[in-house]
Write a protein that holds these residues in place. Structure first.
Motif, PDB file in Angstrom:
ATOM      1  N   TYR A 122     -18.126 -22.971 -41.491  1.00 17.61           N
ATOM      2  CA  TYR A 122     -16.826 -22.929 -42.148  1.00 17.61           C
ATOM      3  C   TYR A 122     -16.035 -24.211 -41.890  1.00 17.61           C
ATOM      4  O   TYR A 122     -15.474 -24.816 -42.811  1.00 17.61           O
ATOM      5  N   ALA A 123     -16.000 -24.649 -40.622  1.00 18.22           N
ATOM      6  CA  ALA A 123     -15.275 -25.878 -40.280  1.00 18.22           C
ATOM      7  C   ALA A 123     -15.897 -27.085 -40.983  1.00 18.22           C
ATOM      8  O   ALA A 123     -15.188 -27.941 -41.504  1.00 18.22           O
ATOM      9  N   HIS A 124     -17.211 -27.129 -41.019  1.00 23.98           N
ATOM     10  CA  HIS A 124     -17.922 -28.264 -41.626  1.00 23.98           C
ATOM     11  C   HIS A 124     -17.821 -28.257 -43.147  1.00 23.98           C
ATOM     12  O   HIS A 124     -17.506 -29.274 -43.763  1.00 23.98           O
ATOM     13  N   ASP A 125     -18.092 -27.108 -43.761  1.00 22.44           N
ATOM     14  CA  ASP A 125     -18.205 -27.042 -45.221  1.00 22.44           C
ATOM     15  C   ASP A 125     -16.887 -26.767 -45.943  1.00 22.44           C
ATOM     16  O   ASP A 125     -16.663 -27.294 -47.030  1.00 22.44           O
ATOM     17  N   VAL A 126     -16.021 -25.935 -45.377  1.00 20.82           N
ATOM     18  CA  VAL A 126     -14.762 -25.589 -46.043  1.00 20.82           C
ATOM     19  C   VAL A 126     -13.651 -26.545 -45.599  1.00 20.82           C
ATOM     20  O   VAL A 126     -12.976 -27.149 -46.421  1.00 20.82           O
ATOM     21  N   TYR A 127     -13.477 -26.698 -44.275  1.00 24.93           N
ATOM     22  CA  TYR A 127     -12.448 -27.605 -43.770  1.00 24.93           C
ATOM     23  C   TYR A 127     -12.858 -29.069 -43.936  1.00 24.93           C
ATOM     24  O   TYR A 127     -12.017 -29.945 -43.952  1.00 24.93           O
ATOM     25  N   LYS A 128     -14.161 -29.314 -44.014  1.00 28.48           N
ATOM     26  CA  LYS A 128     -14.709 -30.666 -44.107  1.00 28.48           C
ATOM     27  C   LYS A 128     -14.249 -31.538 -42.930  1.00 28.48           C
ATOM     28  O   LYS A 128     -13.935 -32.714 -43.066  1.00 28.48           O
ATOM     29  N   THR A 129     -14.216 -30.919 -41.773  1.00 36.77           N
ATOM     30  CA  THR A 129     -13.795 -31.607 -40.563  1.00 36.77           C
ATOM     31  C   THR A 129     -14.988 -32.281 -39.889  1.00 36.77           C
ATOM     32  O   THR A 129     -16.132 -31.928 -40.159  1.00 36.77           O
ATOM     33  N   GLN A 130     -14.708 -33.234 -39.033  1.00 34.48           N
ATOM     34  CA  GLN A 130     -15.771 -33.964 -38.349  1.00 34.48           C
ATOM     35  C   GLN A 130     -16.049 -33.424 -36.948  1.00 34.48           C
ATOM     36  O   GLN A 130     -16.960 -33.887 -36.272  1.00 34.48           O
ATOM     37  N   ALA A 131     -15.260 -32.437 -36.508  1.00 39.28           N
ATOM     38  CA  ALA A 131     -15.443 -31.887 -35.164  1.00 39.28           C
ATOM     39  C   ALA A 131     -14.884 -30.474 -35.095  1.00 39.28           C
ATOM     40  O   ALA A 131     -13.986 -30.107 -35.849  1.00 39.28           O
ATOM     41  N   VAL A 132     -15.442 -29.723 -34.162  1.00 35.89           N
ATOM     42  CA  VAL A 132     -14.898 -28.397 -33.875  1.00 35.89           C
ATOM     43  C   VAL A 132     -14.932 -28.218 -32.356  1.00 35.89           C
ATOM     44  O   VAL A 132     -15.852 -28.673 -31.685  1.00 35.89           O
ATOM     45  N   LYS A 133     -13.883 -27.595 -31.844  1.00 36.96           N
ATOM     46  CA  LYS A 133     -13.804 -27.296 -30.411  1.00 36.96           C
ATOM     47  C   LYS A 133     -13.620 -25.801 -30.266  1.00 36.96           C
ATOM     48  O   LYS A 133     -12.740 -25.212 -30.894  1.00 36.96           O
ATOM     49  N   PHE A 134     -14.457 -25.205 -29.427  1.00 38.93           N
ATOM     50  CA  PHE A 134     -14.370 -23.769 -29.175  1.00 38.93           C
ATOM     51  C   PHE A 134     -13.652 -23.532 -27.857  1.00 38.93           C
ATOM     52  O   PHE A 134     -13.992 -24.133 -26.839  1.00 38.93           O
ATOM     53  N   VAL A 135     -12.650 -22.662 -27.897  1.00 43.16           N
ATOM     54  CA  VAL A 135     -11.927 -22.263 -26.694  1.00 43.16           C
ATOM     55  C   VAL A 135     -11.964 -20.740 -26.613  1.00 43.16           C
ATOM     56  O   VAL A 135     -11.955 -20.058 -27.636  1.00 43.16           O
ATOM     57  N   ALA A 136     -12.022 -20.234 -25.396  1.00 45.15           N
ATOM     58  CA  ALA A 136     -12.005 -18.789 -25.196  1.00 45.15           C
ATOM     59  C   ALA A 136     -10.562 -18.312 -25.174  1.00 45.15           C
ATOM     60  O   ALA A 136      -9.689 -18.961 -24.594  1.00 45.15           O
ATOM     61  N   TYR A 137     -10.313 -17.189 -25.813  1.00 42.22           N
ATOM     62  CA  TYR A 137      -8.987 -16.594 -25.795  1.00 42.22           C
ATOM     63  C   TYR A 137      -8.682 -16.125 -24.386  1.00 42.22           C
ATOM     64  O   TYR A 137      -9.462 -15.401 -23.767  1.00 42.22           O
ATOM     65  N   ILE A 138      -7.546 -16.556 -23.872  1.00 41.57           N
ATOM     66  CA  ILE A 138      -7.076 -16.120 -22.557  1.00 41.57           C
ATOM     67  C   ILE A 138      -5.743 -15.428 -22.781  1.00 41.57           C
ATOM     68  O   ILE A 138      -4.784 -16.054 -23.244  1.00 41.57           O
ATOM     69  N   PRO A 139      -5.673 -14.131 -22.469  1.00 43.47           N
ATOM     70  CA  PRO A 139      -4.414 -13.421 -22.702  1.00 43.47           C
ATOM     71  C   PRO A 139      -3.329 -13.903 -21.743  1.00 43.47           C
ATOM     72  O   PRO A 139      -3.554 -14.027 -20.549  1.00 43.47           O
ATOM     73  N   LEU A 140      -2.185 -14.224 -22.299  1.00 40.28           N
ATOM     74  CA  LEU A 140      -1.023 -14.584 -21.493  1.00 40.28           C
ATOM     75  C   LEU A 140      -0.150 -13.350 -21.363  1.00 40.28           C
ATOM     76  O   LEU A 140      -0.467 -12.291 -21.898  1.00 40.28           O
ATOM     77  N   ASN A 141       0.953 -13.453 -20.679  1.00 39.08           N
ATOM     78  CA  ASN A 141       1.846 -12.310 -20.461  1.00 39.08           C
ATOM     79  C   ASN A 141       2.154 -11.579 -21.762  1.00 39.08           C
ATOM     80  O   ASN A 141       2.570 -12.194 -22.732  1.00 39.08           O
ATOM     81  N   GLY A 142       1.929 -10.272 -21.756  1.00 45.08           N
ATOM     82  CA  GLY A 142       2.266  -9.444 -22.900  1.00 45.08           C
ATOM     83  C   GLY A 142       1.344  -9.600 -24.096  1.00 45.08           C
ATOM     84  O   GLY A 142       1.653  -9.152 -25.188  1.00 45.08           O
TER      85      GLY A 142
END
Length: 167
Positions: A56-76
């Motif tokens: 999706y990032a490559h073909d739809v967004y046509k971006t040159q990079a993607v960074k994956f981050v894990a969701y970390i729940p913050l307060n609430g």
């Protein structure tokens, strides 16, 4: 996923329009070639969709990079959306597979520090910063607490402000 809106992320429509505008600009101005990158958040709902997210990032967004981050729940926030270690292992395996599929000079795939140390060599673990390669926490001058939603380790100083500049 269903949780996109509940996480208060920028709407998909706005993100697609922004990347589309940049893509149109690049087509009209090939000598300038504005580079883009997308950050994708791994949750307990999408941990096994890394190939789809890369495509999706490559073909739809046509971006040159993607960074994956894990969701970390913050307060609430929504703790149930935080991926488990087992789910992160699946994501990391898929990230490695996608790194074999895409040429990094055309589409660079990065794992953020919030993805954890699983699968890293001892050498890389010894220098691991939980914020990744491009994020940092800003410390409050008033009470020393972090003022950004990054992981903050009080014993580690990345610099300080001296005479109005960052040292």
């Amino acid at each position: 996923t269903d949780s996109h809106d509940s996480l208060n992320l920028t709407s998909k429509t706005i993100v697609e329009k922004a990347f589309g505008n940049i893509s149109e600009y690049n087509l009209s101005n090939p000598e300038k070639d504005f580079k883009t990158g997308a950050t994708m958040t791994i949750t307990s709902e999408n941990f096994d969709l890394v190939p789809y997210m890369c495509e999706y990032a490559h073909d739809v967004y046509k971006t040159q990079a993607v960074k994956f981050v894990a969701y970390i729940p913050l307060n609430g926030s929504l703790a149930e959306l935080a991926p488990s270690l087992e789910q992160l292992a699946v994501s990391l395996s898929q990230i490695n597979e996608m790194r074999q599929k895409y040429d990094p000079s055309v589409f660079y795939i990065q794992r953020g520090g919030t993805m954890g140390a699983q699968g890293l060599s001892d050498e890389k673990i010894s220098g691991l910063c939980p914020a990744g390669e491009s994020l940092y926490a800003v410390k409050s001058m008033k009470d020393g607490s972090p003022v950004t939603p990054c992981i903050y380790i009080p014993q580690i100083a990345v610099g300080h402000v001296l005479d109005g500049g960052i040292v």
